[in-house]
Design a protein around this motif. Structure first.
Motif, mmCIF file in Angstrom:
data_model
loop_
_atom_site.group_PDB
_atom_site.id
_atom_site.type_symbol
_atom_site.label_atom_id
_atom_site.label_comp_id
_atom_site.label_asym_id
_atom_site.label_seq_id
_atom_site.Cartn_x
_atom_site.Cartn_y
_atom_site.Cartn_z
ATOM 1 N N LEU A 191 0.832 -1.210 0.000
ATOM 2 C CA LEU A 191 0.000 0.000 0.000
ATOM 3 C C LEU A 191 0.867 1.260 0.000
ATOM 4 O O LEU A 191 0.519 2.271 -0.613
ATOM 5 C CB LEU A 191 -0.939 0.010 1.218
ATOM 6 N N ASP A 192 2.012 1.188 0.669
ATOM 7 C CA ASP A 192 2.929 2.337 0.678
ATOM 8 C C ASP A 192 3.406 2.623 -0.755
ATOM 9 O O ASP A 192 3.388 3.767 -1.219
ATOM 10 C CB ASP A 192 4.119 2.028 1.602
ATOM 11 N N ALA A 193 3.806 1.545 -1.449
ATOM 12 C CA ALA A 193 4.269 1.717 -2.840
ATOM 13 C C ALA A 193 3.151 2.297 -3.708
ATOM 14 O O ALA A 193 3.380 3.164 -4.562
ATOM 15 C CB ALA A 193 4.735 0.376 -3.402
ATOM 16 N N CYS A 195 0.661 4.214 -2.647
ATOM 17 C CA CYS A 195 0.485 5.633 -2.289
ATOM 18 C C CYS A 195 1.565 6.488 -2.933
ATOM 19 O O CYS A 195 1.276 7.567 -3.454
ATOM 20 C CB CYS A 195 0.494 5.811 -0.768
ATOM 21 N N HIS A 196 2.807 6.017 -2.901
ATOM 22 C CA HIS A 196 3.880 6.803 -3.540
ATOM 23 C C HIS A 196 3.524 7.067 -5.003
ATOM 24 O O HIS A 196 3.710 8.173 -5.512
ATOM 25 C CB HIS A 196 5.218 6.061 -3.472
ATOM 26 N N SER A 197 3.023 6.027 -5.669
ATOM 27 C CA SER A 197 2.770 6.137 -7.104
ATOM 28 C C SER A 197 1.560 7.023 -7.396
ATOM 29 O O SER A 197 1.612 7.887 -8.267
ATOM 30 C CB SER A 197 2.558 4.749 -7.703
ATOM 31 N N CYS A 266 -1.611 12.651 2.189
ATOM 32 C CA CYS A 266 -1.807 11.285 2.718
ATOM 33 C C CYS A 266 -0.627 10.918 3.621
ATOM 34 O O CYS A 266 -0.811 10.395 4.724
ATOM 35 C CB CYS A 266 -1.902 10.264 1.587
ATOM 36 N N HIS A 267 0.591 11.155 3.137
ATOM 37 C CA HIS A 267 1.765 10.841 3.947
ATOM 38 C C HIS A 267 1.832 11.748 5.178
ATOM 39 O O HIS A 267 2.161 11.297 6.268
ATOM 40 C CB HIS A 267 3.048 10.951 3.121
ATOM 41 N N ALA A 268 1.514 13.028 4.982
ATOM 42 C CA ALA A 268 1.607 13.960 6.119
ATOM 43 C C ALA A 268 0.684 13.506 7.247
ATOM 44 O O ALA A 268 1.091 13.418 8.410
ATOM 45 C CB ALA A 268 1.253 15.371 5.658
ATOM 46 N N SER A 280 0.808 0.739 10.973
ATOM 47 C CA SER A 280 1.994 0.626 10.113
ATOM 48 C C SER A 280 1.910 1.656 8.976
ATOM 49 O O SER A 280 0.817 2.070 8.554
ATOM 50 C CB SER A 280 2.143 -0.791 9.573
ATOM 51 N N HIS A 281 3.091 2.041 8.492
ATOM 52 C CA HIS A 281 3.200 3.205 7.606
ATOM 53 C C HIS A 281 2.291 3.151 6.371
ATOM 54 O O HIS A 281 1.548 4.088 6.078
ATOM 55 C CB HIS A 281 4.672 3.369 7.191
ATOM 56 N N GLY A 282 2.349 2.039 5.626
ATOM 57 C CA GLY A 282 1.596 1.971 4.370
ATOM 58 C C GLY A 282 0.091 2.055 4.577
ATOM 59 O O GLY A 282 -0.610 2.763 3.851
HETATM 60 FE FE FE Z 1 5.792 6.037 2.296
#
Ligand code: FE
Ligand code: NAP
Length: 371
Positions: A191-193, A195-197, A266-268, A280-282
């Motif tokens: 999910l983190d990957a 979100c980055h994309s 989203c990351h903030a 967890s982060h993602g």
């Molecule tokens: Fe991230």
């Protein structure tokens, strides 16, 4: 097309790439500090491979295994002292985003004995030591970014730093190290990957190069996330290696994206969920993705159409999947939500969000999701 990109990390990928390229470590010096978490570097086989490669090249080493998830600045500062004591000429980070991000800071602290822990967010005198990264999760893409996300000991808050010196001299990407990651962390890192994309695709700082990486990552992740979901209940042990490989390469693409675009609201906002609720982060980022995608559709319908096209599935189905995968039990009271707001005044990630994300938006989104 106007852009200014600097992406000098050398990445060597493929089966047994660490063992096959041990000679490249020799060029970095004859003594190093290995920076890892407590268990996973050993459990996944990466630490053994690195040690074998170092011994083959007659390079001395010491292992510093005190890096926790969401690593503290103080831990990196301490590892810097250890690295100086053993005369390390380079650093090797092995792990998920936490040890890899820590290794970047350790490289700075080792070269700068006078730098206090909080100095990592400022400037320093001596050039950081060279460092090598060996990834063991498929999510952060830290192998290819200059970004390091650390937790400030005094405030307990996460904050990132990034500069031209914090690119790896060498990154090794061997997806086999991710085979031992459990199901929940596999989902969260995937999910983190994602979100980055997706964040990067619509971010204000994007360009055609980051768009092409983002669309490639999304085209891989669309189908891979469905496949991953079908394995729900698995410990992670039985996930097909082909799926692991796709997730790993998608995470590298995602890293290439955010290295250009940065991340968005989203990351903030995810940092609150990680710091105060231990999510967890993602997952903490992905819980905001539906809101982000709604805004993206309004802000750039043409690009949104390309996004839908590469996703390979109906958007509503996709959003249901993300909602299901990022499900969490978090409750916030209205006063708690009010207390979070001042932290995001002038937040750069908010400005990078399509349509600009405001404090009013923050209050509404946190209320809708958690109140
Ligand atoms: Fe991230
Ligand atoms: P992580 O925090 O590095 O690791 C999560 C857990 O997974 C730890 O318990 C770890 O064990 C374990 N683990 C790691 N690899 C494993 C393996 N192959 N087999 C079994 N267990 C394994 O997780 P992450 O999601 O990769 O990193 C998250 C961090 O990266 C956050 O701090 C986030 O803010 C940051 N981040 C950085 C960037 C960037 O560009 N630099 C981008 C996004 C996120 P051990 O503790 O034993 O290692």
């Amino acid at each position: 097309m106007n852009f200014d990109m600097y992406m000098p990390a050398r990445v060597i990928s493929g089966e047994d790439c660490v063992l096959k390229n041990s000679g490249k470590l020799r060029q970095l010096g004859n003594q190093c500090l290995i920076v890892t978490g407590k268990h996973s570097a050993k459990a996944c086989g990466a630490l053994d491979d690195v040690i074998q490669a170092l011994e083959k090249e007659n390079i001395g080493y010491q292992v510093f295994d005190e890096v926790t998830q969401n690593p503290y600045v103080s831990t990196c500062h301490k590892a810097g002292s250890v690295a100086r004591e053993i005369g390390a000429q380079f650093i090797i980070g092995i792990g998920g985003g936490s040890p890899l991000d820590a290794a970047k800071a350790v490289a700075v602290f080792t070269a700068n004995p006078q730098l206090p822990p909080e100095g990592i967010y400022g400037s320093w005198e001596n050039k950081a030591l060279p460092f090598v990264l060996v990834g063991t999760t498929a999510g952060t893409g830290s192998e290819v970014t200059a970004v390091s996300v650390l937790t400030n000991d005094a405030t307990g808050q996460k904050k990132s730093f990034k500069c031209d010196q914090t690119y790896a001299a060498l990154s090794f990407g061997d997806p086999k190290y991710t085979y031992s990651l459990n199901y929940d962390f596999t989902v969260s890192t995937a999910l983190d990957a994602l979100c980055h994309s997706v964040e990067g695709l619509f971010a204000a700082h994007g360009n055609e190069v980051s768009d092409s990486y983002a669309l490639r990552a999304i085209s891989i992740l669309g189908g891979s996330l469905i496949q991953l979901y079908m394995h729900k209940g698995d410990s992670g042990e039985h996930l097909p290696h082909t799926l692991r490989e796709r997730l790993y390469y998608a995470s590298l693409y995602g890293g290439l994206v955010i290295n250009i675009t940065g991340t968005t609201f989203c990351h903030a906002l995810s940092y609150i969920l990680t710091e105060d609720y231990h999510i967890s982060h993602g997952k903490a980022c992905a819980v905001f993705l539906a809101e982000y995608i709604r805004r993206a559709e309004k802000a750039d319908p043409q690009k949104y159409a390309r996004f839908e096209n590469v996703l390979g599935q109906h958007m509503e189905t996709f959003l249901c999947l993300i909602r299901e995968m990022s499900r969490m039990d978090v409750k916030m009271t209205p006063p708690q939500i009010e207390d979070y707001l001042p932290r995001f005044k002038g937040n750069a990630n908010f400005q990078n969000t399509p349509g600009i994300f405001t404090l009013e938006d923050t209050k509404r989104v946190l209320t809708e999701l958690f109140a």
